[in-house]
Design a protein around this motif. Structure first.
Motif, PDB file in Angstrom:
ATOM      1  N   PHE A 185      43.195  22.543  35.523  1.00 22.96           N
ATOM      2  CA  PHE A 185      43.102  23.223  34.232  1.00 22.96           C
ATOM      3  C   PHE A 185      43.436  24.697  34.436  1.00 22.96           C
ATOM      4  O   PHE A 185      42.751  25.410  35.174  1.00 22.96           O
ATOM      5  N   LEU A 186      44.507  25.138  33.805  1.00 24.61           N
ATOM      6  CA  LEU A 186      45.000  26.501  34.002  1.00 24.61           C
ATOM      7  C   LEU A 186      44.513  27.425  32.894  1.00 24.61           C
ATOM      8  O   LEU A 186      44.518  27.049  31.723  1.00 24.61           O
ATOM      9  N   GLU A 187      44.097  28.620  33.288  1.00 28.47           N
ATOM     10  CA  GLU A 187      43.673  29.649  32.342  1.00 28.47           C
ATOM     11  C   GLU A 187      44.427  30.933  32.628  1.00 28.47           C
ATOM     12  O   GLU A 187      44.909  31.152  33.741  1.00 28.47           O
ATOM     13  N   MET A 188      44.495  31.798  31.646  1.00 28.32           N
ATOM     14  CA  MET A 188      45.123  33.095  31.817  1.00 28.32           C
ATOM     15  C   MET A 188      44.189  34.012  32.601  1.00 28.32           C
ATOM     16  O   MET A 188      43.027  34.183  32.232  1.00 28.32           O
ATOM     17  N   SER A 189      44.719  34.579  33.687  1.00 26.53           N
ATOM     18  CA  SER A 189      43.949  35.536  34.479  1.00 26.53           C
ATOM     19  C   SER A 189      44.913  36.353  35.325  1.00 26.53           C
ATOM     20  O   SER A 189      46.009  35.872  35.664  1.00 26.53           O
ATOM     21  N   PRO A 190      44.539  37.585  35.696  1.00 29.94           N
ATOM     22  CA  PRO A 190      45.427  38.421  36.524  1.00 29.94           C
ATOM     23  C   PRO A 190      45.754  37.772  37.864  1.00 29.94           C
ATOM     24  O   PRO A 190      46.853  37.947  38.390  1.00 29.94           O
ATOM     25  N   GLY A 191      44.817  36.995  38.413  1.00 30.59           N
ATOM     26  CA  GLY A 191      45.052  36.383  39.708  1.00 30.59           C
ATOM     27  C   GLY A 191      46.156  35.342  39.703  1.00 30.59           C
ATOM     28  O   GLY A 191      46.672  34.989  40.774  1.00 30.59           O
ATOM     29  N   ARG A 192      46.536  34.829  38.544  1.00 29.45           N
ATOM     30  CA  ARG A 192      47.579  33.802  38.456  1.00 29.45           C
ATOM     31  C   ARG A 192      48.964  34.396  38.194  1.00 29.45           C
ATOM     32  O   ARG A 192      49.941  33.665  38.095  1.00 29.45           O
ATOM     33  N   VAL A 228      54.199  48.445  41.263  1.00 28.12           N
ATOM     34  CA  VAL A 228      52.856  48.223  40.732  1.00 28.12           C
ATOM     35  C   VAL A 228      52.451  46.798  41.106  1.00 28.12           C
ATOM     36  O   VAL A 228      53.246  45.859  40.962  1.00 28.12           O
ATOM     37  N   ASP A 229      51.233  46.605  41.594  1.00 23.93           N
ATOM     38  CA  ASP A 229      50.814  45.257  41.983  1.00 23.93           C
ATOM     39  C   ASP A 229      50.751  44.350  40.756  1.00 23.93           C
ATOM     40  O   ASP A 229      50.590  44.819  39.620  1.00 23.93           O
ATOM     41  N   VAL A 230      50.866  43.045  40.987  1.00 25.57           N
ATOM     42  CA  VAL A 230      51.027  42.098  39.884  1.00 25.57           C
ATOM     43  C   VAL A 230      49.782  42.027  39.002  1.00 25.57           C
ATOM     44  O   VAL A 230      49.887  41.823  37.787  1.00 25.57           O
TER      45      VAL A 230
END
Length: 760
Positions: free
Chosen positions: A569-576, A639-641
């Protein structure tokens, strides 16, 4: 006196004469009323017409009449008959007498020919070896009488009755004929004599594996070549019934004694439920007195696959293709009868442990349900239950014709708890797939489901020497079993390597898609009986199922089996956030091309990250404390992702428009093209702008604000309107931690990039 004639003039007169006759006929024909034209056509057909009956499943293609000047198809003949019956036909026409008798003869002939065509179609459908699609089965010239035609019809009708009896007798004597429809038997009878040709054997071998999945290809091929009945199949002068029985004996020689395949599911947690219905089914399998036929109903149509899986999970084994038929609206009575034949003779062929199941009864048309009940009663009277195993009918709705007719066999069988079914499916993926099954879901569209699958495929490619392993299969609203089987068989990858099959589900799907996925991923076999095609899932292959998001997740709720698959289950997050982007490259594999997944640096994302970070601190504004006169996109530090994610979130989302990678990438691509173009312009040189009047010193700052706002407007036109409530989504895992929400900067604060844009 001599008359001299120029040869050219003579040829010219002959040409005029030849061309005048068709023109005269055309003028005469079009000047007549429809009734008169019909009378002339009647005269033409009676004198020189020739009828042809063609073997075809379409009524409109079964009959044609040819005359020296034209041709009448079935629709034309039907219209001609209608016109003549509505017209006062004269007794005499152009020297022809007794036209009413001609009309009566034509009507009688057409009626007999139509019946002959229908009878031919039925023989073809029943797989009679003498009938081939497109074959002219009867030719009737004008000299043939109605009595002669009536006798030909009687002969054909008797042939139909004899063939039906012969097929029933052969199925009763030769058990392994009951794995194939009559059209498949016709295909085997026609092609088995040519198995020395590799293309022919490649078509036959998947059908042979339907009977025995563990059979070895070389051994079966050699035994067929050595079988004495092979010559009978190809022999001329041998009747069709003898060929059918020869085929049955050949299959018997191949597979008699072969133990049925059993795939155990050991180690499952026991379900704490009352299973009286299941115990009764087991007792019937153990030869207790009674009728081993049962009917049960699921709570709703979408739960049929769960109920079927529950029945077999309680037996700690995987359902096999030979014992399970999950119906659709296209299922035929013949396919159902084949399962009934196998059920009634199961014990005589080492299949007493088989539990034969007919699922999705509610999808069958009323006529097919009636035919199923009749076939069950006919076979019961003919052979009884002495050699039978157990048979279960599963419906998704109450009060169906079949369930009502077999009401005395009704049995309450409950669905196992979802955690037990999830464990069973995971065990199937672990033991009988190349790697664990995976259903990829997300909180909404645009969160990177396809990107996630491509990353997994890339890992497999690297493990296989960077060779292509992905096979993309789409399932759409119009996808039928034939299209799905054809798509699965058209695997472009190297057969020596495992294949990563990406099942891409559309937002609108046919009602039986959940059933097809169950047969594919659990049972392991899909059959297209109309085209003699079979897809056998290879044990080394593995599957990714991409489940779409829809309003209210209506599509997902209809895919009850998909929700049992091991789920990501995928969610929106900076780590992805991924700094690389995927691409598909077609590479040569054998005689075709296969897709190779590649990932490369997303240069546009890097550039936009730099640009948004600069705009965040107003690095282009001479009045800002962070004004950087030497800033350029090429020299600015990356700039980091995760920081880029936050910047994109501030620009591309709001309280009513949630962030998604789809929106982010649309924004990045659009703005990236604009920034690339702008950075090559001298007017974007900040050092140069400081030498102009005060108004131009802010030019780059103002222009970039305009570019960002334009790109934002473009990207947000495709944004999902509503974000799914993760804790209530059917796509989310069963057990979740407390909702942690989305860490997103306020879209209205002055300190955010979005706020700066609003103030600007």
């Amino acid at each position: 006196a001599n008359l001299d004639m120029d040869e050219n003039v003579h040829e010219s007169l002959l040409s005029v004469h030849k061309s005048f006759d068709p023109m005269l006929d055309l003028l005469t024909t079009h000047s007549r009323s429809p009734g008169v034209r019909a009378c002339y056509d009647l005269k033409k057909i009676h004198e020189k017409g020739e009828f042809f009956v063609i073997c075809s499943t379409k009524d409109s293609e079964q009959l044609v009449c040819k005359t020296p000047t034209g041709e009448f198809n079935y629709e034309s003949l039907a219209e001609l008959r209608r016109q003549l019956l509505m017209t006062d036909v004269p007794n005499e026409l152009d020297g022809a007498t007794n036209l009413p008798a001609m009309l009566e003869e034509l009507v009688d002939k057409l009626q007999l020919l139509e019946e002959y065509g229908r009878c031919t179609m039925e023989l073809f459908t029943l797989g009679h070896f003498a009938f081939v699609s497109g074959q002219v089965v009867l030719q009737v010239d004008s000299s043939k009488t109605v009595d002669w035609l009536s006798k030909q019809l009687q002969i054909l009708q008797q042939k139909l009755v004899d063939w039906q009896t012969a097929v029933d007798d052969a199925r009763g004597k030769h058990y392994f004929l009951n794995y194939f429809t009559v059209r498949e038997l016709f295909f085997l009878r026609k092609n088995l004599p040519d198995i020395k040709k590799p293309p022919v054997w490649d078509l036959i071998w998947p059908l042979m594996r339907v009977v025995d999945l563990t059979a070895e290809e070389k051994i079966i091929n050699q035994r067929i070549k050595e079988d004495e009945h092979l010559q009978t199949l190809d022999g001329s002068g041998i009747d069709e019934v003898s060929k059918l029985n020869a085929l049955g004996m050949l299959l018997g020689n191949l597979f008699t004694g072969a133990r049925p395949v059993v795939r155990p599911l050991n180690g499952l947690r026991p379900a704490q439920q009352q299973l009286q219905g299941d115990l009764l089914i087991r007792s019937m399998q153990q030869r207790e007195q009674g009728v081993p036929v049962f009917v049960c109903c699921a709570d709703e149509p979408s739960k049929v696959t769960e109920l079927v899986l529950s029945i077999y999970t309680r037996r700690e084994r995987v359902p096999e293709a030979e014992e399970l038929l999950l119906c659709s609206s296209h299922t035929t009575i013949e396919e159902i009868e084949l399962l009934l034949w196998r059920f009634f003779f199961a014990r005589a062929h080492q299949r007493e442990e088989r539990l034969y199941c007919l699922g999705n009864i509610h999808l069958l048309p009323y006529v097919v349900q009636c035919g199923t009940v009749e076939a069950l009663r006919r076979l019961e009277e003919r052979v009884g239950f002495n050699s039978a195993s157990a048979l279960v009918f599963v419906s998704g709705l109450q009060n169906q014709m079949l369930t009502n007719a077999l009401n005395r066999h009704h049995l309450a069988v409950s669905v196992l708890p979802q955690e037990n079914l999830i464990e069973a499916v995971a065990k199937i993926g672990e033991k009988y797939h190349g790697r664990q099954l995976e259903a990829v879901t997300a909180q909404m569209n645009g969160v990177g489901k396809t990107h996630h699958i491509y990353r997994k495929v890339l890992e497999e490619q690297k493990a296989r020497g960077d060779k292509p392993v992905m096979h993309h299969v789409e399932i759409r609203e119009t996808t039928a079993i034939s299209g799905l089987v054809r798509s699965l068989l058209n695997d472009p990858t190297d057969p020596a390597l495992p294949t990563a099959v990406h099942i891409d589900l559309a937002h609108i799907l046919p009602s039986h898609v959940d059933t097809l996925l169950f047969e594919l991923l659990v049972v392991g076999m899909l059959r297209d009986t109309h085209n003699h095609a079979v897809y056998h899932r290879r044990r080394q292959d593995f599957f990714f199922v991409e489940v779409p998001n829809t309003p209210g997740e209506l599509t997902a709720k209809q895919l009850s089996f998909c929700l049992l698959l091991p789920r990501t289950f995928l969610e929106m997050s900076p780590g992805r956030m991924d700094s690389q982007k995927p691409s598909i490259k077609l590479v040569d594999v054998g005689k075709g091309k296969a897709p190779l997944v590649e990932f490369s640096e997303n240069k546009e994302l890097v550039q936009i990250g730099k640009t948004l970070a600069a705009m965040k601190v107003e690095a282009f504004n001479p009045k800002s404390k962070d004004f950087t006169v030497t800033w350029t996109a090429a020299t600015a530090p990356p700039v980091d992702v995760e920081r880029t994610y936050t910047l994109l979130e501030e620009v591309c989302s709001s309280e009513t428009s949630p962030p998604s990678f789809l929106v982010f990438m649309n924004f990045v691509k659009f703005l990236g093209a604009l920034v690339n173009s702008a950075e090559g312009w001298n007017m974007m040189n900040l050092q140069l702008l400081q030498n102009f009047d005060p108004g131009l010193k802010h030019f780059k700052h103002c222009l970039y604000r305009l570019l960002i706002e334009t790109s934002r407007d473009f990207a947000l036109r495709q944004v999902p309107k509503v974000m799914t409530n993760i804790d209530t989504s059917p796509l989310a895992p069963l057990v979740r931690a407390l909702s942690r929400g989305l860490s997103r900067a306020s879209s209205s604060g002055v300190g955010t990039l979005g706020g700066m844009m609003q103030l600007a």
